[in-house]
Design a protein around this motif. Structure first.
Motif, PDB file in Angstrom:
ATOM      1  N   LEU A   1      -3.775  -1.427 -13.479  1.00 27.77           N
ATOM      2  CA  LEU A   1      -2.828  -2.743 -13.439  1.00 27.77           C
ATOM      3  C   LEU A   1      -2.770  -3.192 -14.784  1.00 27.77           C
TER       4      LEU A   1
ATOM      5  N   TYR B   1      -0.381  -1.222 -16.630  1.00 27.53           N
ATOM      6  CA  TYR B   1       0.800  -1.545 -16.205  1.00 27.53           C
ATOM      7  C   TYR B   1       1.105  -2.620 -17.155  1.00 27.53           C
TER       8      TYR B   1
ATOM      9  N   ALA C   1      -4.413  -7.908  -9.935  1.00 26.44           N
ATOM     10  CA  ALA C   1      -2.922  -7.907 -10.338  1.00 26.44           C
ATOM     11  C   ALA C   1      -2.838  -9.063 -11.219  1.00 26.44           C
TER      12      ALA C   1
ATOM     13  N   PHE D   1       1.602   0.286 -10.820  1.00 22.81           N
ATOM     14  CA  PHE D   1       1.632  -1.098 -10.061  1.00 22.81           C
ATOM     15  C   PHE D   1       1.368  -0.734  -8.585  1.00 22.81           C
TER      16      PHE D   1
END
Length: 468
Positions: A308, A311, A217, A383
């Motif tokens: 991710l 996102y 992330a 996420f």
């Protein structure tokens, strides 16, 4: 004299009554089925949880497991002992990081040296309710779960309530700090999220199961400089909290608080009851589980990165759209204010016209807000799912699961089940079997096998969803 008025009572036709019933039914259905209307259900469940847990504390006998040992361990610290090898309790040596020591030292003083169990239970009730608010916020912003599913799982889980208010384990505190971290990060407050993530790790190292996903992330949502800063925050928190213990005996602290090779007692295992004790305790069994854990993470790594990364890209677009909506709202508000001042002495018909225009404007803005919430929920799903599945993989590959470990991933199981393409009966069957496994004491060969089966069926179902 005018004739008296005759009162008439209007009788609704069957069609009108049916229309009214249909209206109420559709409204009820919306609040039970539509994930975008989860808020009222969350509020009712929060109130129900508060009442339910108070009744549990008042009517169910507290069971002593680790609380006394916790108090003994921190009592040694409060008496001046900083060498981890000498901090012990009835259950053995202290095996948790420094954050645990500080938090339970505070609880030691608040509860009269740990003797006021009743007060401690109510403190854990407050912590449980805070965690409920945090996990409900995640459910609401992702808009993945239908309200009826949350209702069913909340009222049928008995074990999770006992872990909090009848056992007083440290696991729920670590998980609470993690959910604070996750809520902050999903709100784009990365540095604060990193701070609370590290605090969670400082209470119990099981939170490290999320670390592979957190690193991905960082790398997909932040620059290399920002990633370094957040990793520095995580490391600094651990260093600062552990400094007194590291100064006295760094080896005993690291060996005690972050012992990755720790051998658990076979009698407490929930997931490997079917294995003989000598196999359960063998080092190659531990190595094999570690290899399996790494392999599963490698298989999921491209999917985690894709989710991710998506996102990160969509989050930028959505934030820009959100800013435009807010700006438009402010502009419309200013125009309406100017129009009201300009036409203060206008006729009644003009005022009604302005009122109609204002109503149309509000409805238009409401529609934009609904669209924004829909977009935000779909982006938030990209996420949250990687974090929850990464943790489940770690739990499934754990060398031993104890009953209190249910709190590590209980709140994510419902979300993960609804991220699969299984039918609804299968989803609830899986959740019910997991609950059965944790309610079975002592564990049996059957309950252990069933727990593994549910874990890997969920992992496989989520893999198919993420790969699609």
């Amino acid at each position: 004299m005018a004739p008296p008025r005759i009162r008439t009572t209007s009788i609704k036709s069957p069609q009108a009554r049916q229309s009214s019933y249909t209206k109420y039914f559709n409204l009820l259905k919306k609040f039970l089925v539509n994930p975008h209307h989860l808020g009222p259900v969350c509020l009712l469940l929060f109130l129900a949880e508060a009442v339910c847990n108070v009744l549990v504390i008042q009517n169910v006998r507290y069971t002593e497991i680790d609380w006394v040992a916790y108090m003994q361990e921190v009592e040694g610290f409060l008496n001046g002992t900083l060498d981890y090898q000498y901090l012990k309790g009835d259950t053995g040596p202290l095996v948790y990081p420094a954050g645990f020591v500080y938090i339970f030292s505070a609880l030691y003083y608040i509860t009269n040296h740990g003797k006021n169990i009743y007060l401690a239970q109510y403190i854990f009730l407050v912590l449980y309710l805070i965690q409920t608010v945090l996990i409900h916020r995640i459910y609401r912003i992702t808009a993945k779960l239908p309200p009826y599913a949350l209702i069913l799982t909340t009222i049928t889980s008995l074990r999770i309530h006992s872990i909090f208010v009848l056992r007083l384990f440290n696991d729920p505190i670590a998980v609470l700090l993690f959910y604070i971290s996750l809520n902050l990060i999903v709100s784009n407050k990365w540095k604060s999220g990193s701070l609370f993530y590290s605090l969670a790790v400082s209470v119990k190292m099981n939170i490290l199961l999320y670390s592979p996903c957190l690193l991905v992330a960082y790398l997909t949502n932040l620059s290399y400089t920002e990633t370094f800063i957040n990793l520095l925050i995580c490391g600094s928190v651990q260093l600062i909290l552990a400094l007194p213990f590291l100064y006295v005996n760094p080896v005993s602290y690291l060996r005690g608080s972050f012992d990755f090779g720790r051998v658990f007692e076979h009698k407490w295992t929930v997931n490997y009851r079917f294995l003989p004790k000598h196999i359960f305790e063998h080092k190659y069994f531990h190595i094999g589980l570690l290899v399996l854990h790494v392999l599963l993470l490698v298989v999921f790594l491209p999917l985690l990165r894709r989710y991710l990364s998506s996102y990160a890209k969509l989050n930028v677009v959505t934030n820009a759209f959100k800013s435009q909506v807010e700006e438009e709202k402010q502009k419309k508000g200013k125009r309406a204010l100017i129009k009201d001042k300009t036409h203060l002495e206008a006729t009644g018909s003009q005022r009604r016209s302005n009122s109609k225009d204002s109503k149309d404007s509000q409805e238009s803005f409401y529609e934009e807000k609904v669209k924004l919430q829909s977009r935000m929920s779909k982006i938030a799903q990209l996420f949250i799912l990687p974090f929850f599945i990464t943790n489940l993989i770690g739990v499934a590959c754990a060398r031993s699961i104890h009953y209190q470990f249910y709190s590590w991933y209980y709140h994510s199981l419902l979300y993960l089940a609804f991220c699969t393409d299984y039918s609804k009966p299968i989803k609830f069957l899986l959740l019910g079997i997991v609950e059965y496994c944790y309610k079975t004491y002592p564990s049996t060969n059957l309950s252990s096998v069933l727990l593994h089966g549910c874990h890997f069926i969920l992992i496989f179902g989520v893999y198919r969803t993420m790969r699609a």
